[in-house]
Write a protein that holds these residues in place. Structure first.
Motif, PDB file in Angstrom:
ATOM      1  N   GLU A 157       0.784  -1.250  -0.093  1.00  9.81           N
ATOM      2  CA  GLU A 157      -0.067  -0.111   0.072  1.00  9.81           C
ATOM      3  C   GLU A 157       0.893   1.328   0.026  1.00  9.81           C
ATOM      4  N   LYS A 158       2.153   1.038   0.430  1.00 10.02           N
ATOM      5  CA  LYS A 158       2.806   2.415   0.687  1.00 10.02           C
ATOM      6  C   LYS A 158       3.931   2.409  -0.544  1.00 10.02           C
ATOM      7  N   ASN A 159       3.773   1.482  -1.501  1.00  8.34           N
ATOM      8  CA  ASN A 159       4.736   1.223  -2.617  1.00  8.34           C
ATOM      9  C   ASN A 159       6.304   0.980  -2.202  1.00  8.34           C
ATOM     10  N   ILE A 160       6.350   0.472  -1.347  1.00 12.37           N
ATOM     11  CA  ILE A 160       7.634  -0.115  -0.919  1.00 12.37           C
ATOM     12  C   ILE A 160       7.807  -1.498  -1.581  1.00 12.37           C
ATOM     13  N   PRO A 161       9.119  -1.438  -2.445  1.00 15.85           N
ATOM     14  CA  PRO A 161       9.117  -2.441  -3.343  1.00 15.85           C
ATOM     15  C   PRO A 161       9.852  -3.632  -2.924  1.00 15.85           C
ATOM     16  N   GLN A 162      10.333  -3.908  -1.775  1.00 17.82           N
ATOM     17  CA  GLN A 162      10.945  -5.083  -1.253  1.00 17.82           C
ATOM     18  C   GLN A 162      11.081  -4.940   0.168  1.00 17.82           C
ATOM     19  N   ILE A 163      10.978  -6.165   0.767  1.00 18.79           N
ATOM     20  CA  ILE A 163      11.188  -6.215   2.246  1.00 18.79           C
ATOM     21  C   ILE A 163      12.426  -7.157   2.507  1.00 18.79           C
ATOM     22  N   ARG A 164      13.288  -6.729   3.260  1.00 18.27           N
ATOM     23  CA  ARG A 164      14.766  -7.353   3.570  1.00 18.27           C
ATOM     24  C   ARG A 164      14.558  -7.775   5.122  1.00 18.27           C
ATOM     25  N   LEU A 165      15.141  -9.048   5.232  1.00 20.03           N
ATOM     26  CA  LEU A 165      15.119  -9.287   6.743  1.00 20.03           C
ATOM     27  C   LEU A 165      16.282 -10.253   6.813  1.00 20.03           C
ATOM     28  N   HIS A 166      16.864 -10.343   8.146  1.00 20.23           N
ATOM     29  CA  HIS A 166      17.844 -11.241   8.500  1.00 20.23           C
ATOM     30  C   HIS A 166      17.588 -12.407   9.254  1.00 20.23           C
ATOM     31  N   VAL A 167      17.818 -13.398   9.170  1.00 20.37           N
ATOM     32  CA  VAL A 167      17.555 -14.710  10.081  1.00 20.37           C
ATOM     33  C   VAL A 167      18.849 -15.402  10.124  1.00 20.37           C
ATOM     34  N   GLU A 168      18.954 -15.843  11.582  1.00 18.07           N
ATOM     35  CA  GLU A 168      20.024 -16.857  11.930  1.00 18.07           C
ATOM     36  C   GLU A 168      19.974 -18.153  11.265  1.00 18.07           C
ATOM     37  N   LYS A 169      21.234 -18.688  10.597  1.00 16.80           N
ATOM     38  CA  LYS A 169      21.166 -19.869   9.835  1.00 16.80           C
ATOM     39  C   LYS A 169      20.641 -20.996  10.818  1.00 16.80           C
ATOM     40  N   SER A 170      20.596 -20.807  11.964  1.00 15.00           N
ATOM     41  CA  SER A 170      20.222 -21.913  12.947  1.00 15.00           C
ATOM     42  C   SER A 170      18.774 -21.951  13.030  1.00 15.00           C
ATOM     43  N   ASN A 171      18.084 -21.045  12.754  1.00  9.49           N
ATOM     44  CA  ASN A 171      16.506 -20.717  13.036  1.00  9.49           C
ATOM     45  C   ASN A 171      15.836 -21.437  11.755  1.00  9.49           C
ATOM     46  N   GLN A 172      15.632 -22.458  11.964  1.00 11.05           N
ATOM     47  CA  GLN A 172      15.041 -23.515  10.549  1.00 11.05           C
ATOM     48  C   GLN A 172      13.662 -22.970  10.578  1.00 11.05           C
ATOM     49  N   GLY A 173      13.009 -23.030  11.588  1.00 14.71           N
ATOM     50  CA  GLY A 173      11.547 -22.556  11.796  1.00 14.71           C
ATOM     51  C   GLY A 173      11.225 -21.270  11.079  1.00 14.71           C
ATOM     52  N   ALA A 174      11.871 -20.417  11.151  1.00 17.28           N
ATOM     53  CA  ALA A 174      11.801 -19.013  10.446  1.00 17.28           C
ATOM     54  C   ALA A 174      12.275 -19.074   9.194  1.00 17.28           C
ATOM     55  N   MET A 175      13.201 -19.982   8.840  1.00 14.65           N
ATOM     56  CA  MET A 175      13.420 -20.083   7.429  1.00 14.65           C
ATOM     57  C   MET A 175      12.416 -20.804   6.597  1.00 14.65           C
ATOM     58  N   LYS A 176      11.850 -21.663   7.361  1.00 11.56           N
ATOM     59  CA  LYS A 176      10.748 -22.315   6.664  1.00 11.56           C
ATOM     60  C   LYS A 176       9.529 -21.209   6.429  1.00 11.56           C
TER      61      LYS A 176
END
Length: 85
Positions: free
Chosen positions: A27-46
């Motif tokens: 809605e705000k015309n933001i073209p991309q979302i970026r985030l960081h995730v710990e490699k060990s956090n498999q639940g978040a990765m999925k």
């Protein structure tokens, strides 16, 4: 950094949080979302992968994940292009 406490994981809270963020970004015309995730956090990765995020890079123990957000203007352009084909 936002996170879901362990005792509340698996209830769909993270999914709803990200869907709301994506809707707001669109809605705000933001073209991309970026985030960081710990490699060990498999639940978040999925979760992120299920919602269309891809690994765009890595540094130390973390991945950078991104997702292109389709905003109203981009959707209009895509639809017009499909109609003209």
């Amino acid at each position: 950094d936002p996170c879901i406490d362990e005792k509340y994981r698996g209830l769909g809270i993270g999914t709803e949080f990200l869907k709301t963020a994506q809707k707001d970004a669109s809605e705000k015309n933001i073209p991309q979302i970026r985030l960081h995730v710990e490699k060990s956090n498999q639940g978040a990765m999925k979760l992120y992968q299920r919602l269309g995020y891809t690994v765009a890079g890595e540094k130390d123990s973390r991945y950078l994940m991104t997702k292109i957000i389709l905003n109203k203007n981009l959707c209009r352009i895509v639809n017009e292009t499909k109609q003209n084909q």
